[in-house]
Design a protein around this motif. Structure first.
Motif: not given
Length: 390
Positions: A218-219, A232-243, A225-230
């Motif tokens: 993540i750092f 794409s695999k999940k078919c989502t645009w949602v990500y969270e900046m956790q730190d 928490n999710l990079d572009a590849s992840a």
């Protein structure tokens, strides 16, 4: 097979560098393959390189980043180093081994080295430990492993975490046959062009701890928490900046090169060890040339071949050998000598006597897999003559 980065012929007027990469047609083809693919960064080539390094070293988790320095910084973040925390480091290392502590607001504390190996001395580590000590960074200087058993015992006794800066030691083994990169809580690799294999610039963290691995993943991606590849695999645009993280990502282009290079690592190591043995044989019995001692049972990776020469002659020898086309170097100026550390942490002379005494004598001789036995003969001849003339 075309090679780049080969050593010049001994004594032909060109400089024999202290370290250099070898890139062949297979490496180039792998990079071109990625350039023609859909992913140039944070894609499958990154994951493949991480997997291959994990398999090679035996480490459970590998996190590839943009440099060895980024890997050190990620390790300090994962360990939650912060203001008020002390981290013990050796002075004979590149400044990044200590800088990563400062990046997090912590305080580097310098523990002296064993005068024979220049590896951090466990007895000196024990002397420097305080209730504020949160971690110890052990540097596998020149390519041999530290005494991780003793260091681990000290860390466990005092509740500190052990970090292995193995940037010099990919492919080395300790006296128990354990691979460099698997003996600390977090270990660090570098893939700079003078290292055993290269990605141009690049680094990696290794750990058995999945929680630490995830924090470092993540750092390296802005704390997301999710990079572009992840995504794409999940078919989502949602990500969270956790730190609060950094852009320490490494590209698929670089990792394709790294994976190709890794296939040649054992051959590179074999050549390095053969060349080091030639140096050892030539220097046996020399009064003014003293190679560093290798710990009993260690299988050295020989990132560097370092000798000690008389301190009063070192500067002139350095100049004469450079003039003769031998790219000698000095590894390293003690970190606590640098103006930043003097100014910020009030460090200076007499802090680490063994390291300071060794520094005055250190000379790094060229060593890389493109060199030939006649290069070693020439370098040794020039060194002996330079000592005689100085």
């Amino acid at each position: 097979m075309a090679q780049q980065g080969g050593s010049p012929e001994a004594g032909d007027g060109k400089m024999i560098p202290y370290g250099r990469h070898i890139i062949d047609d297979e490496d180039i083809a792998e990079v071109v393959r990625v350039l023609r693919s859909d992913w140039l960064t944070t894609g499958p080539a990154v994951q493949e390189f991480e997997k291959r390094i994990s398999e090679y070293t035996g480490a459970a988790h590998a996190v590839a980043v943009s440099s060895g320095t980024a890997a050190l910084h990620a390790a300090m973040h994962a360990l939650e180093i912060g203001p008020g925390d002390e981290v013990i480091v050796p002075p004979i290392t590149f400044a990044a081994s200590a800088n990563c502590v400062v990046y997090m607001g912590g305080t580097p504390v310098f523990a002296d080295v064993d005068p024979n190996t220049l590896l951090i001395d466990p007895a000196e580590v024990e002397k420097k430990i305080t209730p504020a000590t949160k971690a110890v960074v052990a540097v596998d200087y020149a390519g041999q492993t530290c005494d991780y058993d003793k260091l681990k015992d000290i860390c466990e006794k005092h509740g500190a975490t052990l970090v292995g800066d193995c940037c010099h030691a990919l492919g080395a083994r300790d006296e128990h046959g354990r691979m460099a990169g698997t003996m600390a809580d977090i270990s660090i690799l570098s893939f700079h062009p003078v290292k055993h294999i290269t990605t141009g610039e690049g680094g990696m963290t290794l750990t058995e701890n999945p929680v630490l691995a995830e924090r470092m993943r993540i750092f390296r991606n802005h704390g997301i928490n999710l990079d572009a590849s992840a995504r794409s695999k999940k078919c989502t645009w949602v990500y969270e900046m956790q730190d609060l993280g950094y852009n320490y990502r490494i590209t698929d282009i670089q990792c394709a090169l790294g994976t190709s290079q890794l296939r040649k690592l054992d051959g590179f190591l074999k050549k390095r060890r053969e060349l080091a043995a030639l140096y050892d044989n030539i220097f046996a019995g020399e009064q003014e040339i003293e190679p560093l001692r290798v710990r009993d049972g260690v299988e050295h990776a020989y990132h560097l071949y370092v000798v000690r020469v008389p301190a009063r002659k070192r500067e002139k020898v350095f100049e004469k050998m450079r003039a003769d086309g031998v790219g000698v170097n000095v590894h390293y100026i003690p970190v606590h000598y640098h103006p930043y550390y003097r100014k910020t942490f009030n460090t200076g002379e007499e802090l680490c006597p063994a390291a300071e005494s060794a520094y005055e004598k250190l000379l790094t001789l060229p060593l890389h897999p493109a060199m030939k036995p006649e290069d070693i003969d020439y370098i040794c001849d020039r060194l002996k003559q330079s000592l005689k003339d100085s």
